[in-house]
Write a protein that holds these residues in place. Sequence first.
Motif, PDB file in Angstrom:
ATOM      1  N   GLU A 182      25.630  36.005  58.151  1.00  0.00           N
ATOM      2  CA  GLU A 182      26.553  36.904  57.449  1.00  0.00           C
ATOM      3  C   GLU A 182      26.555  36.588  55.949  1.00  0.00           C
ATOM      4  O   GLU A 182      27.573  36.216  55.362  1.00  0.00           O
ATOM      5  CB  GLU A 182      27.958  36.796  58.038  1.00  0.00           C
ATOM      6  N   HIS A 185      29.076  37.802  53.199  1.00  0.00           N
ATOM      7  CA  HIS A 185      30.413  37.227  53.060  1.00  0.00           C
ATOM      8  C   HIS A 185      30.367  35.806  52.517  1.00  0.00           C
ATOM      9  O   HIS A 185      31.364  35.074  52.597  1.00  0.00           O
ATOM     10  CB  HIS A 185      31.164  37.346  54.379  1.00  0.00           C
ATOM     11  N   CYS A 195      36.908  42.345  49.093  1.00  0.00           N
ATOM     12  CA  CYS A 195      35.870  42.862  49.989  1.00  0.00           C
ATOM     13  C   CYS A 195      36.507  43.716  51.079  1.00  0.00           C
ATOM     14  O   CYS A 195      37.707  43.619  51.349  1.00  0.00           O
ATOM     15  CB  CYS A 195      35.109  41.684  50.605  1.00  0.00           C
ATOM     16  N   CYS A 197      36.236  43.204  54.043  1.00  0.00           N
ATOM     17  CA  CYS A 197      36.697  42.293  55.101  1.00  0.00           C
ATOM     18  C   CYS A 197      38.102  41.774  54.827  1.00  0.00           C
ATOM     19  O   CYS A 197      38.695  41.112  55.681  1.00  0.00           O
ATOM     20  CB  CYS A 197      35.731  41.125  55.258  1.00  0.00           C
ATOM     21  N   CYS A 202      33.446  38.047  47.941  1.00  0.00           N
ATOM     22  CA  CYS A 202      32.238  38.106  48.776  1.00  0.00           C
ATOM     23  C   CYS A 202      31.122  38.847  48.034  1.00  0.00           C
ATOM     24  O   CYS A 202      31.358  39.748  47.234  1.00  0.00           O
ATOM     25  CB  CYS A 202      32.511  38.850  50.080  1.00  0.00           C
TER      26      CYS A 202
END
Length: 341
Positions: A182, A185, A195, A197, A202
């Motif tokens: 990932e 991130h 972000c 998320c 990130c």
Amino acid sequence: MDEATSVGTGETKEPSHDTSKVWGGIDLGGTKIEAVVIDEAGTVLGRARHPTPGDGDPSDVVQGVYGALKEAAQAAGTTPQRLVGVGVGAPGSVNANDGTLAHVGNVGRGWEEPYPVAADLGDLVGSRVVLGNDVQVAVAAEYRLGAGRPYRSILGLWWGTGVGGGLVLDGVPWRGRGAAGEIGHMVVKPGGARCGCGRRGCMEAYAGRASMERKARKAVRQGEKTMLFDLMHKKGRPRLTSSIWDKALQQEDPLATWLIERAVRMLGAGVASAINLLDVEAVILGGGLGTRLGPAYAGRIHDAMSPHIFVPERQPPVLVAELGELSGAIGAALLSQPPMK
């Protein structure tokens, strides 16, 4: 070709081609569903591309997946019900054992709770359906059939709606406990931009296409000029697709150029940090933006990595995915095949 264009290409083989052992693969993205049918060697016999249902719930997305798969199967001279197996590469949290998908923010209306994608699609096709992370399966396909073939260890950088990654280390796809790779991130600026998320700083907050679009919309509200949204409306798209960004760059649109240059700087810093940790032999650049912008931007990312590489004489090349926009769908189909002996 734009991400959300509905296409059934003419890659149909002659009727004499053996379609008794063929597999289906689906690359499920935020703007498009790419479907392929392949044979044992990984040769694409048929393909189709449909737009992802923008306002659909999970069941609508599964129906969209089936529609694309059906068209790809027809192009290959077969039907979904005759496929030996089907693989789906998807973003979000994939539970391969349960066949569920959760925490999907960029597909349809998005969903948080686990949804039985494999079971639902399996009921429609009547065969085994397996799930995998979209970027991980794409990187595995590039390792086996594409730009990663000369190497034992590669890092995949998938630059599109978000920023994803995948790893093959010493010939083995590395998934960690399920979330390895990932790279989007990795924090490139502590306390930086928010972000999708929910966290700050990130890489994806600066380089993901969705994040760049949010930044572009904010800039327009503040009075900045750009052709990005004029191009979007002209093409009849609800989002800024990779082709729109590419066109704006070709026209030297100031806002598009600034946002992409900022993205490249952040990609360079984040990827270099991953190289310093893992020391892989090559970086494979894929995803909608990665494949659309191609070798020129692979070179720019490589240059942006250089100031941060700990062992500069061993800086790995950045190569564009050879399987292009089909790497995810081909990788998903390979996932449904039995392991190579």
